[in-house]
Design a protein around this motif. Structure first.
Motif, PDB file in Angstrom:
ATOM      1  N   MET A   1       0.621  -4.423   6.134  1.00  0.00           N
ATOM      2  CA  MET A   1       1.483  -4.634   4.960  1.00  0.00           C
ATOM      3  C   MET A   1       2.064  -6.045   4.930  1.00  0.00           C
ATOM      4  O   MET A   1       2.973  -6.307   4.162  1.00  0.00           O
ATOM      5  CB  MET A   1       2.605  -3.593   5.041  1.00  0.00           C
ATOM      6  CG  MET A   1       3.188  -3.247   3.699  1.00  0.00           C
ATOM      7  SD  MET A   1       4.308  -1.825   3.895  1.00  0.00           S
ATOM      8  CE  MET A   1       5.789  -2.513   3.143  1.00  0.00           C
ATOM      9  N   GLY A   2       1.554  -6.885   5.812  1.00  0.00           N
ATOM     10  CA  GLY A   2       2.046  -8.268   5.805  1.00  0.00           C
ATOM     11  C   GLY A   2       3.290  -8.499   6.641  1.00  0.00           C
ATOM     12  O   GLY A   2       3.906  -9.550   6.556  1.00  0.00           O
TER      13      GLY A   2
ATOM     14  N   GLN B   1       5.296   4.458   2.203  1.00  0.00           N
ATOM     15  CA  GLN B   1       5.941   5.754   2.412  1.00  0.00           C
ATOM     16  C   GLN B   1       6.265   5.972   3.889  1.00  0.00           C
ATOM     17  O   GLN B   1       7.366   6.398   4.232  1.00  0.00           O
ATOM     18  CB  GLN B   1       5.027   6.879   1.893  1.00  0.00           C
ATOM     19  CG  GLN B   1       5.737   8.211   1.820  1.00  0.00           C
ATOM     20  CD  GLN B   1       6.972   8.132   0.937  1.00  0.00           C
ATOM     21  OE1 GLN B   1       6.909   7.681  -0.208  1.00  0.00           O
ATOM     22  NE2 GLN B   1       8.134   8.527   1.463  1.00  0.00           N
ATOM     23  N   ALA B   2       5.281   5.667   4.706  1.00  0.00           N
ATOM     24  CA  ALA B   2       5.505   5.856   6.147  1.00  0.00           C
ATOM     25  C   ALA B   2       6.658   4.988   6.634  1.00  0.00           C
ATOM     26  O   ALA B   2       7.493   5.421   7.439  1.00  0.00           O
ATOM     27  CB  ALA B   2       4.217   5.513   6.912  1.00  0.00           C
ATOM     28  N   LEU B   3       6.741   3.786   6.133  1.00  0.00           N
ATOM     29  CA  LEU B   3       7.797   2.879   6.585  1.00  0.00           C
ATOM     30  C   LEU B   3       9.163   3.330   6.074  1.00  0.00           C
ATOM     31  O   LEU B   3      10.155   3.325   6.820  1.00  0.00           O
ATOM     32  CB  LEU B   3       7.485   1.442   6.145  1.00  0.00           C
ATOM     33  CG  LEU B   3       8.498   0.373   6.576  1.00  0.00           C
ATOM     34  CD1 LEU B   3       8.694   0.374   8.094  1.00  0.00           C
ATOM     35  CD2 LEU B   3       8.053  -1.009   6.104  1.00  0.00           C
ATOM     36  N   VAL B   4       9.213   3.745   4.821  1.00  0.00           N
ATOM     37  CA  VAL B   4      10.479   4.237   4.261  1.00  0.00           C
ATOM     38  C   VAL B   4      10.948   5.463   5.043  1.00  0.00           C
ATOM     39  O   VAL B   4      12.126   5.564   5.427  1.00  0.00           O
ATOM     40  CB  VAL B   4      10.321   4.538   2.757  1.00  0.00           C
ATOM     41  CG1 VAL B   4      11.460   5.419   2.260  1.00  0.00           C
ATOM     42  CG2 VAL B   4      10.247   3.237   1.958  1.00  0.00           C
ATOM     43  N   ASP B   5      10.042   6.356   5.309  1.00  0.00           N
ATOM     44  CA  ASP B   5      10.411   7.548   6.092  1.00  0.00           C
ATOM     45  C   ASP B   5      10.925   7.157   7.476  1.00  0.00           C
ATOM     46  O   ASP B   5      11.906   7.715   7.975  1.00  0.00           O
ATOM     47  CB  ASP B   5       9.186   8.474   6.260  1.00  0.00           C
ATOM     48  CG  ASP B   5       8.789   9.125   4.947  1.00  0.00           C
ATOM     49  OD1 ASP B   5       9.560   9.016   3.954  1.00  0.00           O
ATOM     50  OD2 ASP B   5       7.690   9.727   4.890  1.00  0.00           O
ATOM     51  N   TYR B   6      10.238   6.203   8.076  1.00  0.00           N
ATOM     52  CA  TYR B   6      10.622   5.772   9.426  1.00  0.00           C
ATOM     53  C   TYR B   6      12.026   5.198   9.423  1.00  0.00           C
ATOM     54  O   TYR B   6      12.868   5.527  10.269  1.00  0.00           O
ATOM     55  CB  TYR B   6       9.615   4.729   9.918  1.00  0.00           C
ATOM     56  CG  TYR B   6       9.817   4.281  11.349  1.00  0.00           C
ATOM     57  CD1 TYR B   6       9.377   5.067  12.411  1.00  0.00           C
ATOM     58  CD2 TYR B   6      10.428   3.068  11.639  1.00  0.00           C
ATOM     59  CE1 TYR B   6       9.552   4.655  13.729  1.00  0.00           C
ATOM     60  CE2 TYR B   6      10.597   2.651  12.950  1.00  0.00           C
ATOM     61  CZ  TYR B   6      10.159   3.446  13.999  1.00  0.00           C
ATOM     62  OH  TYR B   6      10.323   3.028  15.301  1.00  0.00           O
TER      63      TYR B   6
ATOM     64  N   ASP C   1       0.854  -1.194   0.000  1.00  0.00           N
ATOM     65  CA  ASP C   1       0.000   0.000   0.000  1.00  0.00           C
ATOM     66  C   ASP C   1       0.893   1.249   0.000  1.00  0.00           C
ATOM     67  O   ASP C   1       1.814   1.369   0.827  1.00  0.00           O
ATOM     68  CB  ASP C   1      -0.877  -0.012   1.255  1.00  0.00           C
ATOM     69  CG  ASP C   1      -1.691   1.260   1.392  1.00  0.00           C
ATOM     70  OD1 ASP C   1      -2.819   1.288   0.872  1.00  0.00           O
ATOM     71  OD2 ASP C   1      -1.160   2.222   1.992  1.00  0.00           O
ATOM     72  N   PRO C   2       0.674   2.186  -0.892  1.00  0.00           N
ATOM     73  CA  PRO C   2       1.616   3.315  -1.041  1.00  0.00           C
ATOM     74  C   PRO C   2       1.770   4.141   0.242  1.00  0.00           C
ATOM     75  O   PRO C   2       2.874   4.595   0.551  1.00  0.00           O
ATOM     76  CB  PRO C   2       1.003   4.144  -2.168  1.00  0.00           C
ATOM     77  CG  PRO C   2      -0.389   3.642  -2.360  1.00  0.00           C
ATOM     78  CD  PRO C   2      -0.408   2.226  -1.884  1.00  0.00           C
ATOM     79  N   ASP C   3       0.705   4.306   0.995  1.00  0.00           N
ATOM     80  CA  ASP C   3       0.825   5.116   2.213  1.00  0.00           C
ATOM     81  C   ASP C   3       1.623   4.394   3.294  1.00  0.00           C
ATOM     82  O   ASP C   3       2.401   5.005   4.024  1.00  0.00           O
ATOM     83  CB  ASP C   3      -0.575   5.482   2.728  1.00  0.00           C
ATOM     84  CG  ASP C   3      -1.319   6.336   1.722  1.00  0.00           C
ATOM     85  OD1 ASP C   3      -0.769   7.369   1.311  1.00  0.00           O
ATOM     86  OD2 ASP C   3      -2.426   5.938   1.311  1.00  0.00           O
ATOM     87  N   MET C   4       1.407   3.122   3.389  1.00  0.00           N
ATOM     88  CA  MET C   4       2.178   2.354   4.374  1.00  0.00           C
ATOM     89  C   MET C   4       3.649   2.328   3.963  1.00  0.00           C
ATOM     90  O   MET C   4       4.538   2.506   4.796  1.00  0.00           O
ATOM     91  CB  MET C   4       1.626   0.923   4.469  1.00  0.00           C
ATOM     92  CG  MET C   4       0.168   0.883   4.942  1.00  0.00           C
ATOM     93  SD  MET C   4      -0.431  -0.817   5.114  1.00  0.00           S
ATOM     94  CE  MET C   4      -2.209  -0.549   4.918  1.00  0.00           C
TER      95      MET C   4
ATOM     96  N   VAL D   1      -0.894   3.304  10.038  1.00  0.00           N
ATOM     97  CA  VAL D   1      -1.394   3.868   8.782  1.00  0.00           C
ATOM     98  C   VAL D   1      -2.646   3.128   8.328  1.00  0.00           C
ATOM     99  O   VAL D   1      -3.637   3.738   7.900  1.00  0.00           O
ATOM    100  CB  VAL D   1      -0.300   3.816   7.694  1.00  0.00           C
ATOM    101  CG1 VAL D   1      -0.866   4.258   6.343  1.00  0.00           C
ATOM    102  CG2 VAL D   1       0.894   4.670   8.097  1.00  0.00           C
ATOM    103  N   ALA D   2      -2.622   1.778   8.445  1.00  0.00           N
ATOM    104  CA  ALA D   2      -3.784   0.984   8.025  1.00  0.00           C
ATOM    105  C   ALA D   2      -5.031   1.392   8.808  1.00  0.00           C
ATOM    106  O   ALA D   2      -6.114   1.551   8.241  1.00  0.00           O
ATOM    107  CB  ALA D   2      -3.501  -0.502   8.212  1.00  0.00           C
TER     108      ALA D   2
END
Lengths: 424, 424, 424, 424
Positions: free
Chosen positions: B273-274, B63-68, B58-61, B310-311
């Motif tokens: 995101m699994g 992005q949030a994870l990459v940023d984190y 999911d694109p929002d998840m 995010v989910a």
């Protein structure tokens, strides 16, 4: 300013634990340091209980993982073949197994050490057609019902609220001090057909007992266990979850100890970056598993495959990392020996898997609490929590390491001084 | 061109399974589609066995994870308080518990569903001082020793190679067809002091049995179980690992069924995101855990906290997502009913947790194999593997959903036609 | 004059039980009568819970035993060959096995029914290599740990104060009334590989459940159990400890029911005179015991060999005794049916193994207490103690039998009348 | 002339055992002699494995029993109060408990030692609310499932064909020779909360291990066990089934050893004449049994009450019998020491509970076989059957005793001579 911890206190179960020793909110971490929401930075001598042997957020692992996610790499794929898994398997074969002339198949279990242990126990029972597992005093192998039966810790065992079956117990090396030969005890109990002990499916052991108090088994005792196992048709399982991945100086903790386990369990630092990841290694001729006989949704964490591969390539493609660990381990030993000489404790463990037995859990707790106030995260282990455990990242900078050890030394001195004052 | 799968075949244990049904190497995935190394793209009606309810990456998840990660967010923190955890807890409270007027404490267990189940069983035994758990025919609760004792599947049970104890079995709703009232059986067995069944610590059940064959329990039966549990001082555990997180239309599968479980287990799609992540929800007055009584290295996966939050915010801050699921579920039902009408199977399950019982495991396997060739990943469940299981991401685009269902319809028709030809 | 019972009360454990219902000291007994120290004589409708099918102190058994003792016959010989054992084996072969064309080997176990059951369970597990035993609701098989796991009674099970393992439970014939077909339930649970039930080593059952409430299994259901057992490679154990030795009209309770058990357990009336004695019969091709694998000091009670042989010769050398039992059984049935018609209970059981379900344990207890005052010893059974159990010696004189039944009728009427008066 | 043993061979299960060592048919017995059908008379140094401490068919017991039977004394009375029981209880109180200032309640269990042990284990668990029992290497406590879990013998344990649970094992006194202090091992394992051993419900032990090889525990070690038990809230169960009733010189084997067991199990010689009879003694404040919580048809064998009472009155009303045992025991010791000096074995045991370890089971078997040919019945014990066990009736005439020991000496010399000849 006190951190606002109300969300945790109101919402999380009482079962939470480490957060009680370190009552703050952490936000970020890098290398051997971890930073709290209030901006305070701590040196980390706990390292995720040896899950962060390469430190927090290693830049190469980070980059690889960010790239993977950004490129829509598979995050979850059950146990599908994925490119990330293939690359990990290749790296594990190239950098770990082949150079050591080891021959293991890899089973990706659910991503917890306990799950790797459960798989190992099932396989040992299936292969031998026997039920009993022999585990050792002070062993720690996880808290799911099968693994918990192997764990010696009474506090965790009691948590099951039901009998833990299928496991017999024997004394670990020097469990009763130097006078009683645990190897002889083991051998005689197995050779006596009326001892009440049957030849087991397997012996399960740690070469250094992390949770049990940094007890180090001698090569001689380990070889006795292996010999007795072979004589009685039993397998040898080394639980290398906490002691493996370089913690004792070599990738596997047993490399220089003259034993060849049939099954090895791994987790904690395996992913390199502290991501949930576990596996069970088994000799190919034991691989009588039927498909999915031990399964699980998250077996084979693809993000972890990515970071674990980087860890193998970066740290284990040659012997330089091992040599660096050795140097640090010597430094650590000197410092701990000096501390013990000064304050009267006993130095325990091996490599970078060390601790100092200060004689009581109360004292150890006070020392750790004092360390935390001074910027060092450090915890205890042992049956009575009597061992202050030094589990620094293996990659820690020498200056940080020194600083952390200084804090430990000061805290110990300060606590002991105040005890003496109280007593006076 | 056949994919080179030798690294898996030479290195991975025989225990690997799903990869056998889908013999290719997957590289990336997005939404409801997953792409293999050979460039072929598949529609995913397996969705990580309901671990990917929100689709892949999911694109929002993401992005949030990459940023984190890029910001050196804590990757591994044992069960420390972390900012990521605090934010998840707040979101879970705000978006899930409060709107439903539910009152649960959260226990982060080791990041597998089995571990959440093990924790639930321990707690139920501790709270009640009783040993027995009552589980149901065709239930699936994981494969670690404690959870496996609750699982009905004989193939998995046999993998333990030792007796599985502590659990008594009762028939699930309509286990013996419509003629025999399983609720009456349950009630009479518990009311008869010589039945050999004691009042248990807890009943554990799924409201729809995923692995067991998409068997759906009626509200009436579930309420009977709950009532009997209350009468006998037993707890009710709902294992919502596969059925939860929207799979049946609501966040929890039991929201509209008139029951209030004491303990709820969650995993699979919980992280969004699994990523490996699990938790056990418990009523505050059951929270008699001592600190660390059930522990584990990876409990509380911080990366998963980020994506899970995010989910929750993206999909559960209002009722719109639920409504969309309902629409898709109706569409799915129509299609499956039409298929069953044409080919003679039975439609099973509820919401987007559906399947079609085609009468035999062999037939179901052939249909799935045919689907894979045509670009659809789909699997079976049930005691004999006789149910073709439709577990599409809840977020699947309607055109993709239609395309996938078309492939299923064609494959089914083709397999059945060839069977008829063989028989003629 | 009240009996002085202080020696028992001061010295015996609280675990004593029957003596509480019949608070007097008994001194002698003959046939169907038992005499107390105060000279009062009672008709015995308990008959040692079916251990005294031939009455107390049968003159021929008495004489044979006295002669044997006077002649220094072996009293205790471990499992030596003795003349008394040889004669018993010959008589059992001649009068029981051969006329019935049965082929069993005899295992003399420790002289309790529970021990015979323990041996049967061990053998079934050894022969099949399987662990599980399937026992039935309301079954009673003894209280040693292995047998107790098969027993359904919750009061006795709780006495173990630990989990009872290795046994799965299924409903006995008509356990849930006539609407639910227990045979179908059994069959479906075994045919469903995800039911949580594995094919067991053995099914163990009583054809009429003595302690469980005089529940009688139909021939049809028993044949279903046997067929399912054969289909799944399981053995059939009939526990004929209470129902055997003529209690239902034939020597074995299953003779006319169309089943051929693999293993049969016997005790209670086997010695003829109520002496401790038990045995396990097994088909010769199951006789894979190693010497002494199940042993015990008192296996093969020589005094019991003597009296048991007399019992076989006196009562089972032709069919006359069976015919007499049938006549008495018909008479008993008429009387019980009349009682039930009058007072509203349900007649239960078969042959001379009968009872009347009076609806509650309290009522049944009051009736029995009233009987005792009037000179009749009679007890209850059933999950709630709701069945007044008629277990007269099979050899009872008709006048005594009538007298006893009159007392029962009067007591029942009197208790019910006083209840009605209370209620009015 | 060979005895015709076909009836046993054709009809009895392979499980029969002692009869294999002594392949003849016995007919009568008196005192220390037993006579076979062929007229041959044997001296009995097996004495029903200590069930015939007063010899075969003691004339006073015989007479009392014959009178009782002739007078229609109750043969079977479940657990009714009977005159015979009352008289036994009084005699046990008068001649055993009071003179020793002991305070026990009597529980009549099913008439086997195993049943007395099962009752003891249940009670210990019920009283303490704990599950674990600690039993010792080489202990023997019977073969029903609960008792068997305590038994160390692997051959018997395997007969269960299922895991034996609920029991942890510790080394018996000097189990590993004189170098390893079993008391220290015990204490340290219990004091270490991570040892995997929990404080048990009870410790169960024999003061001299009969089946385990005539291993004698020192008073010091027994006192250590008792002290540790008290410290940890555990009960102490002495299994006095084989060692009791005078075998070691005193009525209870532990009288002079400075321990006060909470529970004592008795059987074997308790009835005096070898009749099935067992009981469990318990301190009154442990008597929390509910009525019938542990029950059984044959609990309280009335014939055995009669003979047991005579035994108590005849042998234990004063100290003369004990003194006579002591004299015989000294004589026995001299003879065994001489034998060991000559042939190289080790003398084991205490009182009249002695044996000689001849180094191997094969040798011991040959010696016993040779003895049988020469008119002496004698058997082996020990983990490898390596101990020739001398269990003569305590009442044996000195001339018989001497004759038996002469046969043993000659047989041993002859077997060893022929071994030496073979080896030469």
């Amino acid at each position: 300013m006190t951190a606002d911890l109300s969300v945790y206190e109101n919402t999380e179960s009482n079962v939470r634990s480490y957060c009680r020793s370190f009552p703050t909110t952490f936000t970020s971490a890098s290398g051997a340091e971890i930073t709290a929401a209030d901006g305070k930075t701590y040196i980390d001598f706990l390292a995720g209980c040896s899950s962060l042997n390469y430190g927090h957020n290693d830049p190469d692992m980070k980059q690889a993982l960010v790239d993977y996610i950004a490129g829509d790499g598979i995050a979850h794929g059950l146990d599908f073949h994925t490119e990330a898994k293939g690359a990990f398997l290749q790296a594990f074969s190239d950098h770990i197994l082949k150079p050591r002339e080891m021959n293991y198949r890899v089973q990706f279990t659910g991503p917890t050490g306990a799950n790797a242990v459960e798989a190992a126990l099932k396989l040992a029972r299936k292969v031998t057609g026997r039920d009993r597992i022999i585990a050792f005093t002070n062993g720690f192998h996880g808290v799911t019902l099968g693994a918990l039966a192997c764990t010696g810790n009474g506090y965790h065992r009691k948590g099951a609220s039901r009998p833990l079956e299928g496991v017999d117990r024997m004394p670990y090396d020097r469990a009763f001090g130097d006078d009683i030969d645990s190897g002889k005890v083991l051998e005689e109990l197995l050779n006596n057909p009326s001892s009440g002990y049957e030849p087991p499916a397997a012996f399960i052991l740690e070469t250094v007992q992390g949770e049990g108090g940094l007890n180090e088994a001698s090569a001689e005792w380990l070889q006795t266990v292996e010999r007795v196992a072979r004589e009685h048709g039993s397998l040898l399982i080394v639980d290398d979850i906490q002691a493996g991945c370089g913690r004792t100086g070599t990738f596997f903790s047993f490399e220089k100890l003259g034993i060849c386990p049939d099954i090895v369990t791994m987790a904690k630092s395996l992913s390199g970056m502290g991501l949930p990841f576990a596996m069970t290694l088994l000799h190919p001729d034991l691989d009588i598993w039927s498909p999915a006989e031990h399964n699980g949704t998250f077996r084979g964490n693809n993000h972890a495959f990515v970071t674990a591969r980087v860890a193998l390539e970066k740290f284990w493609s040659d012997s330089s990392f091992s040599q660096k660990i050795e140097v640090k381990a010597e430094f650590l030993e000197e410092r701990l020996v000096a501390l013990a000489a000064k304050h009267g404790g006993t130095v325990k463990g091996r490599g970078m898997f060390r601790g100092i037995d200060v004689g009581s859990g109360e004292l150890a707790d006070e020392i750790c609490a004092k360390c935390f106030k001074r910027g060092l995260i450090i915890e205890t282990s042992g049956a009575h929590g009597e061992v202050v455990k030094v589990l620094a990242p293996l990659t820690i900078e020498l200056t940080q390491f020194e600083k952390g050890l200084d804090i430990l030394a000061e805290s110990m001195a300060s606590v002991i001084a105040s005890k003496s004052a109280d007593a006076a």
